[in-house]
Design an enzyme around this catalytic site. Structure first.
Site, PDB file in Angstrom:
ATOM      1  N   ASP A  60       0.998  -0.997  -0.253  1.00 26.18           N
ATOM      2  CA  ASP A  60       0.082  -0.097  -0.118  1.00 26.18           C
ATOM      3  C   ASP A  60       1.264   1.315  -0.177  1.00 26.18           C
ATOM      4  O   ASP A  60       0.605   1.590  -1.563  1.00 26.18           O
ATOM      5  CB  ASP A  60      -0.642  -0.538   1.368  1.00 26.18           C
ATOM      6  CG  ASP A  60      -1.752  -0.828   1.634  1.00 26.18           C
ATOM      7  OD1 ASP A  60      -1.064  -1.945   2.364  1.00 26.18           O
ATOM      8  OD2 ASP A  60      -2.500  -1.601   0.392  1.00 26.18           O
ATOM      9  N   GLU A  96       2.136  -6.301  -5.108  1.00 25.07           N
ATOM     10  CA  GLU A  96       2.060  -5.880  -6.951  1.00 25.07           C
ATOM     11  C   GLU A  96       2.945  -4.797  -6.916  1.00 25.07           C
ATOM     12  O   GLU A  96       3.638  -5.155  -8.629  1.00 25.07           O
ATOM     13  CB  GLU A  96       0.271  -5.001  -6.065  1.00 25.07           C
ATOM     14  CG  GLU A  96       0.162  -3.864  -6.980  1.00 25.07           C
ATOM     15  CD  GLU A  96      -1.162  -2.902  -6.875  1.00 25.07           C
ATOM     16  OE1 GLU A  96      -2.179  -4.153  -6.421  1.00 25.07           O
ATOM     17  OE2 GLU A  96      -2.041  -1.974  -7.678  1.00 25.07           O
TER      18      GLU A  96
HETATM   19  O1  TRH Z   1       4.686  -6.174   0.474  1.00 24.47           O
HETATM   20  P1  TRH Z   1       3.777  -6.300  -0.916  1.00 24.47           P
HETATM   21  O2  TRH Z   1       3.224  -8.052  -0.447  1.00 24.47           O
HETATM   22  O3  TRH Z   1       2.640  -5.793  -0.609  1.00 24.47           O
HETATM   23  C1  TRH Z   1       0.600  -5.815  -0.783  1.00 24.47           C
HETATM   24  C2  TRH Z   1      -0.008  -6.052  -2.214  1.00 24.47           C
HETATM   25  O4  TRH Z   1       0.512  -4.007  -2.334  1.00 24.47           O
HETATM   26  C3  TRH Z   1      -0.860  -6.711  -2.709  1.00 24.47           C
HETATM   27  O5  TRH Z   1      -1.648  -5.841  -3.701  1.00 24.47           O
HETATM   28  C4  TRH Z   1      -1.982  -6.395  -1.604  1.00 24.47           C
HETATM   29  O6  TRH Z   1      -3.295  -6.457  -1.470  1.00 24.47           O
HETATM   30  C5  TRH Z   1      -1.162  -6.453   0.310  1.00 24.47           C
HETATM   31  O7  TRH Z   1      -0.326  -5.977   0.205  1.00 24.47           O
HETATM   32  C6  TRH Z   1      -1.725  -6.334   0.882  1.00 24.47           C
HETATM   33  O8  TRH Z   1       4.124  -6.853  -1.942  1.00 24.47           O
HETATM   34  P2  TRH Z   1       4.601  -5.539  -2.904  1.00 24.47           P
HETATM   35  O9  TRH Z   1       3.057  -4.673  -3.300  1.00 24.47           O
HETATM   36  O10 TRH Z   1       5.611  -5.565  -3.873  1.00 24.47           O
HETATM   37  O11 TRH Z   1       4.963  -4.156  -2.074  1.00 24.47           O
HETATM   38  C7  TRH Z   1       6.556  -4.716  -1.448  1.00 24.47           C
HETATM   39  C8  TRH Z   1       7.163  -2.704  -1.268  1.00 24.47           C
HETATM   40  O12 TRH Z   1       8.163  -2.565  -0.795  1.00 24.47           O
HETATM   41  C9  TRH Z   1       7.226  -2.538  -2.722  1.00 24.47           C
HETATM   42  O13 TRH Z   1       7.411  -0.490  -3.382  1.00 24.47           O
HETATM   43  C10 TRH Z   1       9.168  -2.686  -3.119  1.00 24.47           C
HETATM   44  C11 TRH Z   1       9.263  -2.477  -2.321  1.00 24.47           C
HETATM   45  N1  TRH Z   1      10.365  -2.893  -1.182  1.00 24.47           N
HETATM   46  C12 TRH Z   1      11.372  -2.312  -0.697  1.00 24.47           C
HETATM   47  O14 TRH Z   1      11.152  -0.686  -1.107  1.00 24.47           O
HETATM   48  N2  TRH Z   1      12.718  -2.368   0.214  1.00 24.47           N
HETATM   49  C13 TRH Z   1      12.351  -3.715   0.152  1.00 24.47           C
HETATM   50  O15 TRH Z   1      13.264  -4.223   0.756  1.00 24.47           O
HETATM   51  C14 TRH Z   1      11.845  -4.597   0.293  1.00 24.47           C
HETATM   52  C15 TRH Z   1      11.827  -6.080   0.520  1.00 24.47           C
HETATM   53  C16 TRH Z   1      10.627  -4.363  -0.912  1.00 24.47           C
END
Ligand code: TRH
Length: 361
Positions: free
Chosen positions: A15, A264
Site C-alpha cells: 500500500d 503488486e
Molecule cells: O509487500 P507486498 O506483499 O504488498 C502487498 C501488495 O501491495 C498487495 O497488492 C496488497 O493487496 C497486499 O500487500 C495487502 O508486495 P508489494 O506490492 O511488492 O510491495 C512491496 C513494496 O516494498 C514495494 O514497493 C517494494 C518495496 N520494498 C522495498 O522498497 N525494499 C525492500 O527491501 C523490500 C523487501 C520491498
C-alpha cells in the site's frame, strides 16, 4: 495541480510502496502532492528522508482517526483526490469538501485507484464514473481508475529515466557495496515472497544443482520461510538482506538472474527489470487470486515451464516446481524482455492520471 493521495495500510508493504512511488513520480513532474498515510513507518526505510520532508513537492500527512481539529480542510484545497485501493478518505475531509461545494467551490476530481490485475473486468471498469449515493458527499462523483498491462488500462508507474539508469548500473559494484556475494559463476536469486509451499522443494533442488546459486533473501516473511527449510544443500547459499530503499530494491532486481517477487509493486518493478521472475500473488481466502494469476500468465505469454512453476509456487495444483536449468531460464528471460517491450510501448500511469484529471476538471 494539487493532489491529496489517501493511503490506508492494510498489511505488508505494497500500500505504502505503490502510493509513495506514485507520489514521488507526480512530484518529480512538478505536481504538488499531500500523501496521507495512516501508518508511515515503512517510509523510513523505503524512502529515506521522505518523512523529514526532504522530497520536493511532497508533504506526508499523518492520517490519524480522528484527524486533529482543522486538519480536515487543508489549504489550498486539492484539484485531485486519489483514494488508493478504494480506501475512503478521512470523514473530516469529506465533510469539509461537502461544505466547500455547498458554498459553490469546485469539487476535486475524485479517483479510486484500484488494485493491479490483468483480468478482463479491469478494461471494462477503467475510467467509469461512480456516483456517491450516501453521506455528506452524496451527489458528487468518483472515477474508477485501474492500473494495468494493456492499452485499455491506466498502465504502470514508470520513471522516464528508468531504463537509462538500469543500462548504466554496475551490478558487481552495487553488490560489493552492499557487502553481498559476487561469486561470478553462481546464479543470483532474489527472494521476496510470503510462504510459498514449493519453497522447500525448490531450495533442495537448487542445493543439489552442480551450478551454485546465491540467494539474496529479503527480511521478514521470506527470511522466516527459508529458516523453516532444512539446510538446502551445498549448491545453495542464503544471504540475509536488510530492508532496502525502493531505489536499492530496483538495484537488487537488476543485479539478479532470477527474481522472486510478490504482491503488486515489486511485480511491476520485476517487469521493468526485464529479468526472469516468478510472482507470488497475494493469497485471498476465496481463491480469487487463482483467476488473477491465470490472467496474468496469459498476458505474460508465459512458456509452459514458467506457467507450471507459477502454479506450484503459488500452491495451485499439485505440480512440483522444477528448478530451471540454464536453457529454461533463458526462455524465462526472453519472455520477461518481450513483456517489457510491450509495456514500454504504453503510456505510463502518471501521464495517464495527469491527463485524466485535467480532462475531468
Ligand atoms: O509487500 P507486498 O506483499 O504488498 C502487498 C501488495 O501491495 C498487495 O497488492 C496488497 O493487496 C497486499 O500487500 C495487502 O508486495 P508489494 O506490492 O511488492 O510491495 C512491496 C513494496 O516494498 C514495494 O514497493 C517494494 C518495496 N520494498 C522495498 O522498497 N525494499 C525492500 O527491501 C523490500 C523487501 C520491498
Amino acid at each position: 495541480m494539487r493532489w491529496d493521495i489517501f493511503c490506508r495500510v492494510i498489511d505488508n508493504f505494497g500500500d505504502v510502496g505503490v502510493c509513495w512511488r506514485l507520489s514521488a513520480e507526480l512530484a518529480r513532474r512538478g505536481e504538488q502532492v499531500r500523501l496521507w498515510l495512516d501508518d508511515s513507518q515503512a517510509l523510513a526505510w523505503m524512502a529515506p528522508g521522505a518523512l523529514q520532508g526532504s522530497v520536493p513537492n511532497i508533504e506526508v500527512r499523518a492520517w490519524t482517526s480522528p484527524l486533529p481539529a482543522g486538519q480536515g480542510d487543508p489549504q489550498p484545497p486539492a484539484d485531485v483526490w486519489i483514494e488508493a485501493f478504494g480506501c475512503e478518505p478521512p470523514p473530516e475531509c469529506i465533510e469539509a469538501l461537502a461544505t466547500r461545494v455547498a458554498g459553490g467551490a469546485r469539487a476535486p476530481v475524485w479517483i479510486n485507484l484500484e488494485y493491479l490485475s490483468a483480468e478482463p473486468y479491469v478494461e471494462r471498469s477503467h475510467r467509469l464514473p461512480s456516483p456517491i449515493m450516501s453521506g455528506p458527499a452524496r451527489g458528487l462523483g468518483k472515477w474508477f481508475f485501474y492500473p494495468g498491462f494493456t492499452e485499455g488500462t491506466g498502465g504502470l508507474v514508470r520513471e522516464p529515466d528508468l531504463l537509462a539508469r538500469q543500462a548504466a548500473f554496475d551490478d558487481r559494484a552495487w553488490l560489493a557495496g552492499q557487502g553481498l556475494p559476487v561469486r561470478p559463476a553462481a546464479r543470483r536469486v532474489s527472494l521476496f515472497c510470503y510462504e510459498p509451499v514449493a519453497l522447500p522443494g525448490v531450495l533442495q533442488q537448487a542445493g543439489q544443482d552442480p551450478a551454485p546459486s546465491d540467494w539474496l533473501v529479503t527480511p521478514g516473511r521470506a527470511w522466516q520461510a527459508v529458516q523453516q527449510v532444512a539446510s538446502p544443500g551445498p549448491g545453495c547459499r542464503l544471504h540475509a538482506l536488510p530492508l532496502l530503499s525502493q531505489r536499492d530494491f530496483d538495484h537488487l532486481l537488476w543485479a539478479c538472474d532470477l527474481n522472486f517477487v510478490r504482491g503488486e509493486d515489486s511485480l511491476a518493478r520485476a517487469l521493468w527489470a526485464g529479468r526472469p521472475f516468478v510472482w507470488h500473488i497475494y493469497p485471498q481466502h476465496d481463491d480469487a487470486h487463482h483467476a488473477k494469476l491465470q490472467a496474468f500468465l496469459d498476458w505474460l505469454r508465459a512458456p509452459a515451464s514458467l506457467r507450471a512453476f507459477h502454479l506450484a509456487w503459488n500452491g495451485i495444483g499439485p505440480l512440483t516446481a522444477t528448478w530451471p536449468d540454464a536453457d529454461t531460464l533463458a526462455q524465462w528471460h526472453h519472455c520477461a524482455r518481450a513483456a517489457r517491450e510491450r509495456l514500454l510501448a504504453q503510456a505510463d500511469l502518471c501521464s495517464q492520471l495527469v491527463g485524466f484529471a485535467q480532462e475531468k476538471r
